[in-house]
Design an enzyme around this catalytic site. Structure first.
Site, PDB file in Angstrom:
ATOM      1  N   LYS A 185       0.759  -1.297  -0.027  1.00  0.00           N
ATOM      2  CA  LYS A 185      -0.504  -0.220  -0.127  1.00  0.00           C
ATOM      3  C   LYS A 185       0.854   1.535   0.114  1.00  0.00           C
ATOM      4  O   LYS A 185       1.408   1.449   0.685  1.00  0.00           O
ATOM      5  CB  LYS A 185      -0.781  -0.489   1.150  1.00  0.00           C
ATOM      6  CG  LYS A 185      -2.524   0.984   1.252  1.00  0.00           C
ATOM      7  CD  LYS A 185      -2.241   2.190   1.388  1.00  0.00           C
ATOM      8  CE  LYS A 185      -1.748   2.567   2.541  1.00  0.00           C
ATOM      9  NZ  LYS A 185      -1.751   4.024   1.920  1.00  0.00           N
ATOM     10  N   SER A 238       4.849   8.250   9.768  1.00  0.00           N
ATOM     11  CA  SER A 238       5.423   9.408  10.415  1.00  0.00           C
ATOM     12  C   SER A 238       5.124   8.450  11.937  1.00  0.00           C
ATOM     13  O   SER A 238       4.634   7.373  12.139  1.00  0.00           O
ATOM     14  CB  SER A 238       4.060   9.946  10.692  1.00  0.00           C
ATOM     15  OG  SER A 238       2.537   9.664  10.573  1.00  0.00           O
ATOM     16  N   CYS A 293      13.985  10.843   5.472  1.00  0.00           N
ATOM     17  CA  CYS A 293      14.307  10.601   7.257  1.00  0.00           C
ATOM     18  C   CYS A 293      15.648  10.860   7.579  1.00  0.00           C
ATOM     19  O   CYS A 293      15.003  10.542   9.044  1.00  0.00           O
ATOM     20  CB  CYS A 293      13.421   9.118   7.404  1.00  0.00           C
ATOM     21  SG  CYS A 293      14.419   8.244   6.833  1.00  0.00           S
TER      22      CYS A 293
HETATM   23  P1  NAD Z   1       2.537   9.149   6.795  1.00  0.00           P
HETATM   24  O1  NAD Z   1       2.876   8.666   8.144  1.00  0.00           O
HETATM   25  O2  NAD Z   1       2.032  10.135   7.049  1.00  0.00           O
HETATM   26  O3  NAD Z   1       2.175   8.357   5.872  1.00  0.00           O
HETATM   27  C1  NAD Z   1       2.993   7.059   5.728  1.00  0.00           C
HETATM   28  C2  NAD Z   1       1.580   5.380   5.299  1.00  0.00           C
HETATM   29  O4  NAD Z   1       0.439   5.058   6.150  1.00  0.00           O
HETATM   30  C3  NAD Z   1       0.917   6.239   3.691  1.00  0.00           C
HETATM   31  O5  NAD Z   1       1.220   5.141   3.006  1.00  0.00           O
HETATM   32  C4  NAD Z   1      -0.459   6.507   4.418  1.00  0.00           C
HETATM   33  O6  NAD Z   1      -1.468   6.712   3.358  1.00  0.00           O
HETATM   34  C5  NAD Z   1      -0.679   6.079   5.961  1.00  0.00           C
HETATM   35  N1  NAD Z   1      -1.503   7.112   6.574  1.00  0.00           N
HETATM   36  C6  NAD Z   1      -1.361   7.973   6.984  1.00  0.00           C
HETATM   37  N2  NAD Z   1      -2.512   8.611   7.829  1.00  0.00           N
HETATM   38  C7  NAD Z   1      -2.839   6.857   8.613  1.00  0.00           C
HETATM   39  C8  NAD Z   1      -4.384   6.868   9.319  1.00  0.00           C
HETATM   40  N3  NAD Z   1      -4.371   7.189  10.464  1.00  0.00           N
HETATM   41  N4  NAD Z   1      -3.789   6.025   9.828  1.00  0.00           N
HETATM   42  C9  NAD Z   1      -3.390   4.139   8.789  1.00  0.00           C
HETATM   43  N5  NAD Z   1      -2.817   4.909   7.922  1.00  0.00           N
HETATM   44  C10 NAD Z   1      -2.054   6.330   7.138  1.00  0.00           C
HETATM   45  O7  NAD Z   1       3.886   9.717   6.717  1.00  0.00           O
HETATM   46  P2  NAD Z   1       4.554  10.648   5.054  1.00  0.00           P
HETATM   47  O8  NAD Z   1       3.913  11.825   5.086  1.00  0.00           O
HETATM   48  O9  NAD Z   1       4.233   9.326   3.891  1.00  0.00           O
HETATM   49  O10 NAD Z   1       5.986  10.437   4.978  1.00  0.00           O
HETATM   50  C11 NAD Z   1       7.087  10.863   6.128  1.00  0.00           C
HETATM   51  C12 NAD Z   1       6.941  10.566   7.308  1.00  0.00           C
HETATM   52  O11 NAD Z   1       7.971   8.948   7.102  1.00  0.00           O
HETATM   53  C13 NAD Z   1       8.314  11.068   7.839  1.00  0.00           C
HETATM   54  O12 NAD Z   1       7.664  10.961   9.475  1.00  0.00           O
HETATM   55  C14 NAD Z   1       9.848  10.529   7.871  1.00  0.00           C
HETATM   56  O13 NAD Z   1      10.472  10.783   8.856  1.00  0.00           O
HETATM   57  C15 NAD Z   1       8.970   8.771   7.825  1.00  0.00           C
HETATM   58  N6  NAD Z   1      10.160   8.324   7.190  1.00  0.00           N
HETATM   59  C16 NAD Z   1      10.981   7.100   8.105  1.00  0.00           C
HETATM   60  C17 NAD Z   1      11.705   6.512   7.278  1.00  0.00           C
HETATM   61  C18 NAD Z   1      12.602   5.456   8.426  1.00  0.00           C
HETATM   62  O14 NAD Z   1      13.008   4.931   7.986  1.00  0.00           O
HETATM   63  N7  NAD Z   1      12.459   5.555   9.797  1.00  0.00           N
HETATM   64  C19 NAD Z   1      11.507   6.673   6.164  1.00  0.00           C
HETATM   65  C20 NAD Z   1      11.179   7.719   5.318  1.00  0.00           C
HETATM   66  C21 NAD Z   1      10.011   8.247   5.995  1.00  0.00           C
END
Ligand code: NAD
Length: 508
Positions: A185, A238, A293
């Site tokens: 997804k 996140s 990240c």
């Molecule tokens: P996000 O958490 O908004 O979304 C990530 C995924 O979760 C997406 O597929 C999204 O559709 C889904 N999602 C969003 N809201 C949701 C909910 N309420 N319930 C269930 N699923 C949900 O993150 P983003 O904005 O796409 O990406 C940026 C974030 O990802 C930053 O916090 C970054 O630090 C983190 N990140 C971490 C790493 C790591 O390796 N630690 C790597 C890349 C990105």
């Protein structure tokens, strides 16, 4: 009507659907979300948000494909990965264009994320070695013990917007090579890269149903988290969502690795080469508009270096070309207007909290469409560690400077943070660097290296609120996450067997 308008009008009618059972599937859910070209500031496509029925169809496809795929020989699975690696390498320019058009990062940076994803594909081509078990001969008279690794079944991958190709490729190649079948997804902000990957895997000979892409929102995530047919979840995003995914997934009996947010510090000791530090602070703070990240978001300067370092960073930031990633610029826009406005709001918070905005990205003049989601490099000095600018993940081109008086003060600051993803130390003192690598409470450490993303044969993951679960991504942790081990104790009877013995089995 101009060519651009025609293209825009045509493209807005495009809806990115799913990839199920080896083919594109148009959604019938009726729910969609806009996908923007961030450099143009317009919605160029829609993405389907899966219905309950579509979620179940994707999982059912993966489930049906599992028996045959998991029974295919290692060398046949390996051949498909070799073929995919060649196709990915051949067509990476096409994928980079797709990434830039939905994410906004510059083409070179998109190619960089593809290259890091390709590394994991290359690692997975070595699956016969990675899955090797152990064997102990004659542990007891006539008895051997050995271990074997087997795939889990259907595995779910949920990825973020910031690396639409690399993050899926952190998991997908090892999951598939190990004999699992996958439902991915992707982020609804940039869904096309995942569909592209699926189509290229099919071209490489992957059987239908082994890799499915389900586009959607929370409904799809919850569908994967609660399905009895899904064995594991690999999540990146996140921290609040990572925690939710971890808790919900484990409650439903799944193996979960959930990688969360970050706030990465760069500790600069007084003996460091400040030109090297300034170059790296700019690269790691503003590359990909800070939407990494592993981006550096805080420079912790051990005095007296702060003034000179800020001057050097400021000079370099002024040379950056901000604009459309297809025009050879250094830094592109942010992913959406909403995200751009949120990141910009932290600059106001900094001003209110008494920090000094040295470079203000709100005044940037981009080489791109005026409607793009622009925010230039921003450098903020004297950020109070109580400010939200310091405590929260911003995920944009905002670099904070915190001044400290000693190595110990800097170390304590880093260790007191809620996140533990990446960090870096810049120094010419090997003893100080060694002390830092031992003392810092962070999962990935750079020594004079600003973005220490481990190569594919090590594993990627942080500590604290940056990772929920026991397994990091890829490397040996990846193989371990996507397999279950069995230990087999075996005896082939010979004429000298010992007859009945009700005692607990022990060596003899
Ligand atoms: P996000 O958490 O908004 O979304 C990530 C995924 O979760 C997406 O597929 C999204 O559709 C889904 N999602 C969003 N809201 C949701 C909910 N309420 N319930 C269930 N699923 C949900 O993150 P983003 O904005 O796409 O990406 C940026 C974030 O990802 C930053 O916090 C970054 O630090 C983190 N990140 C971490 C790493 C790591 O390796 N630690 C790597 C890349 C990105």
């Amino acid at each position: 009507m101009t060519t651009t308008e025609q293209t825009t009008t045509e493209q807005t009618t495009t809806t990115v659907g799913h990839w199920i059972d080896g083919a594109r599937v148009a959604s019938t859910s009726g729910n969609t979300a806009p996908v923007f070209d961030p450099a143009l500031g317009v919605a160029t496509k829609q993405v389907a948000l899966a219905s309950e029925g579509e979620i179940q169809a994707a999982i059912a496809s993966a489930k049906a494909a599992f028996p045959a795929w998991s029974n295919l020989s290692l060398s046949k699975r390996q051949q498909i990965l070799f073929a995919f690696r060649e196709i990915l390498n051949r067509d990476k320019a096409e994928l980079a264009e797709i990434i830039t058009s939905e994410h906004g990062k510059v083409i070179d940076d998109a190619l960089g994320e593809i290259a890091r994803g390709q590394e994991v594909v290359e690692l997975a081509t070595n699956i016969p070695s990675l899955m090797k078990g152990e064997f102990s001969d004659q542990v007891s008279t006539g008895i051997d013990v050995y271990s074997i690794r087997q795939p889990l079944g259907v595995v779910g991958i949920i990825s973020p917007f910031n690396f639409p190709a690399m993050v899926p490729l952190w998991f997908l190649p090892i999951a598939i090579a190990a004999g699992n079948t996958v439902v991915l997804k992707p982020s609804e902000k940039d869904p096309s890269a995942a569909i592209w990957l699926a189509s290229k895997f099919t071209e490489a000979g992957l059987p239908d149903g082994v890799f499915n892409v389900l586009n959607g929102d929370k409904l799809s995530v919850d569908g994967l988290l609660t399905s009895p047919d899904v064995e594991s979840i690999s999540f990146v995003g996140s921290t609040p969502i990572a925690q939710y995914v971890y808790e919900t997934g484990t409650k439903h009996g799944k193996r979960v690795q959930a990688l969360g947010g970050a706030k990465n510090h760069m500790l600069v000791l007084p003996d460091a080469d400040l030109d090297l530090v300034a170059d790296n602070a700019v690269n790691a703070g503003f590359g990909s508009a800070g939407e990494r990240c592993m981006a550096i978001s805080v420079v912790v300067a051990v005095e007296p270096v702060a003034d000179e370092l800020i001057e050097k960073i400021t000079e370099r930031a002024a040379t950056l070309r901000i604009g459309d990633g297809r025009r050879g610029c250094d830094m592109g826009p942010l992913v959406t207007k909403q995200h751009r406005d949120k990141v910009a709001s932290y600059i106001e918070v900094a001003e209110q909290d008494g920090a000094v905005v040295v470079v203000d990205g709100r005044t940037v003049r981009p080489d791109g469409d005026e409607n793009g989601f622009w925010l230039g490099p921003t450098l903020i000095d004297k950020v109070p560690t109580t400010s939200r600018v310091y405590t929260e993940e911003i995920f944009g081109p905002v670099l904070s400077v915190v001044r400290v008086q000693s190595y110990e003060e800097g170390l304590e600051l880093i260790n007191s943070g809620a996140f533990g993803n990446g960090t870096a130390i810049f120094t010419n003192d090997g003893g100080a660097a060694r002390r830092f690598q031992r003392d810092v409470q962070v999962g990935m450490i750079g020594i004079n290296v600003p973005i220490p993303v481990p190569v594919a044969y090590y594993s990627f993951g942080g500590w604290k609120n940056s990772l929920f679960g026991d397994h990091k991504a890829y490397g040996t942790d990846g193989v371990s996450f996507f397999t279950r081990q069995k230990a087999v104790t075996s005896r082939w009877l010979d004429p000298s067997h010992g007859g009945i013995n009700l005692g607990f089995p022990s060596n003899g």
